[in-house]
Motif scaffolding. Structure first.
Motif, short mmCIF file in Angstrom:
data_model
loop_
_atom_site.label_atom_id
_atom_site.label_comp_id
_atom_site.label_asym_id
_atom_site.label_seq_id
_atom_site.Cartn_x
_atom_site.Cartn_y
_atom_site.Cartn_z
N HIS A 26 69.23 -41.83 -8.38
CA HIS A 26 68.84 -40.62 -7.55
C HIS A 26 70.44 -39.82 -6.63
O HIS A 26 69.96 -39.18 -6.37
CB HIS A 26 67.97 -41.13 -6.31
N ASP A 29 71.35 -37.62 -8.71
CA ASP A 29 70.87 -36.21 -8.24
C ASP A 29 71.04 -35.17 -7.58
O ASP A 29 70.66 -34.37 -7.21
CB ASP A 29 69.42 -36.77 -8.62
N LEU A 36 67.05 -32.82 -2.30
CA LEU A 36 66.05 -34.05 -2.84
C LEU A 36 65.82 -35.32 -1.39
O LEU A 36 66.85 -35.15 -0.13
CB LEU A 36 66.75 -34.81 -3.10
N VAL A 100 59.06 -39.38 -12.58
CA VAL A 100 60.59 -39.14 -12.07
C VAL A 100 61.06 -40.47 -11.72
O VAL A 100 62.27 -40.23 -11.44
CB VAL A 100 60.63 -37.87 -10.54
N VAL A 139 64.60 -34.78 -13.47
CA VAL A 139 65.83 -34.28 -12.67
C VAL A 139 66.42 -32.99 -13.35
O VAL A 139 67.40 -32.84 -14.33
CB VAL A 139 65.99 -35.04 -11.78
N GLN A 323 62.77 -30.30 -10.30
CA GLN A 323 62.41 -30.86 -11.73
C GLN A 323 61.70 -30.47 -13.01
O GLN A 323 60.83 -29.71 -13.28
CB GLN A 323 60.83 -31.62 -11.23
#
Length: 345
Positions: A26, A29, A36, A100, A139, A323
């Motif tokens: 994450h 990402d 996010l 996700v 993602v 996404q």
């Protein structure tokens, strides 16, 4: 020399190690997509999100382990929806999804190799039990992960995108258009525009079916939406409604998107005869002004990957993909065909 990679069920004791991998994924990402949720970079928060997936009523997960170390995991949910349910219009009623926040691989590992092993363990059980539609949420910008799922036969079917509501809405709005908040008395106009959106989605190349069994649930949903505090906006040309944008909170906003007063744009449609003239821009200017004034910092929506008119409009008006939903449909003959060479039935 590295040891053999073993795949086994995901246990409660594995969650901290999996959460560490998820938080690292994450973090990468979020370096590409600042909208996010920052909190998920903390393994503790990532663990809570993963735990929620694992506690689902039809949850199952697997981990890849090498030399006693977790090098990857997939946590998934089986989806069972009644054919008359409102959600059946949008989600395959019998399917399986890897959400996700339900997967990651360790740095330095091959995403293609690890996800192939993990998916093989899950998919075998799904197909055995008649679940032939498999989905995974990825993602944007993680080319290695997306390529891993493409190699497994998945293709993109849906995109979620987010914009800051306070950002300017570029473009020239249509002249002579009045945008008002809809009331319950506007149900006929709302219903007609909703049906027009469904008709658009049924067309080539999307072929998104309109399920007759869901129509009563959809009618109830539209009526409840008009009676709620979350608005539906209608664009009027004289006495004719020519466009609509309806909103939900939090709606179907992906769980890795920032939680700042999440707002979801559920239906955005312009009547066929009025498309391309700035009606959508007029609606978006009005709705985003309302959202920003009411404390909704972000707005998210979905579009079908094959939506040749919707995708360019939303991308051109400040929405950034956060996404992609990828899907694989298994040949139903896998349920009955035998695998022996030369078998003819």
């Amino acid at each position: 020399m590295p040891g053999h990679t073993q795949v086994r069920p995901l246990l409660d004791a594995d969650v901290p190690a999996c959460a560490t991998l998820l938080a690292a994924r994450h973090r990468a990402d979020r370096s590409r997509l600042p909208v996010l949720e920052a909190a998920l970079e903390d393994p503790a928060a990532a663990g809570e999100a993963l735990g929620a997936i694992c506690r689902g009523p039809f949850a199952e997960g697997v981990v890849a382990v090498r030399d006693g170390r977790v090098v990857g995991f997939c946590a998934a949910n089986r989806v069972f929806i009644a054919p008359t349910d409102f959600a059946a219009q949008f989600v395959p009623p019998r399917s399986a999804v890897v959400p996700v926040l339900g997967y990651a691989v360790a740095p330095g590992e091959s995403a293609t190799d690890i996800y192939r092993l993990l998916y093989a363990a899950l998919a075998g059980r799904w197909v055995r039990d008649g679940l032939l539609v498999h989905r995974v949420e990825v993602v944007p910008g993680d080319r290695e992960t997306e390529e891993a799922w493409v190699n497994l036969g998945f293709g993109r079917t849906m995109t979620a995108a987010t914009r800051l509501t306070g950002a300017a809405v570029e473009g020239r709005p249509a002249a002579g258009i009045r945008v008002d908040r809809a009331t319950p008395e506007d149900i006929a106009a709302v219903r007609q525009l909703s049906l027009e959106l469904m008709e658009h989605h049924r067309s080539s190349p999307m072929f998104w079916p309109s399920i007759p069994e869901t129509e009563p649930a959809m009618e109830r949903f539209l009526q409840a939406s008009l009676a709620s505090e979350t608005p539906t906006f209608l664009a009027w040309e004289g006495g004719q409604a020519v466009g609509m944008q309806s909103f939900l909170v939090p709606g179907f906003t992906p769980p890795n998107v920032r939680a700042d007063q999440r707002l979801y744009l559920f239906e955005g449609v312009v009547a066929r005869a009025a498309r391309g003239g700035g009606v959508g821009t007029a609606l978006l200017q009005a709705s985003m002004a309302w959202a920003a004034a009411n404390g909704h910092d972000l707005c998210t929506l979905h579009w079908a990957s094959g939506n040749y008119s919707g995708a360019p409009f939303w991308l051109g008006h400040g929405f950034v993909p956060v996404q992609h939903t990828m899907e694989r449909r298994i040949d139903e003959r896998a349920l009955w065909a035998r695998g022996e060479p030369g078998h003819t039935g």
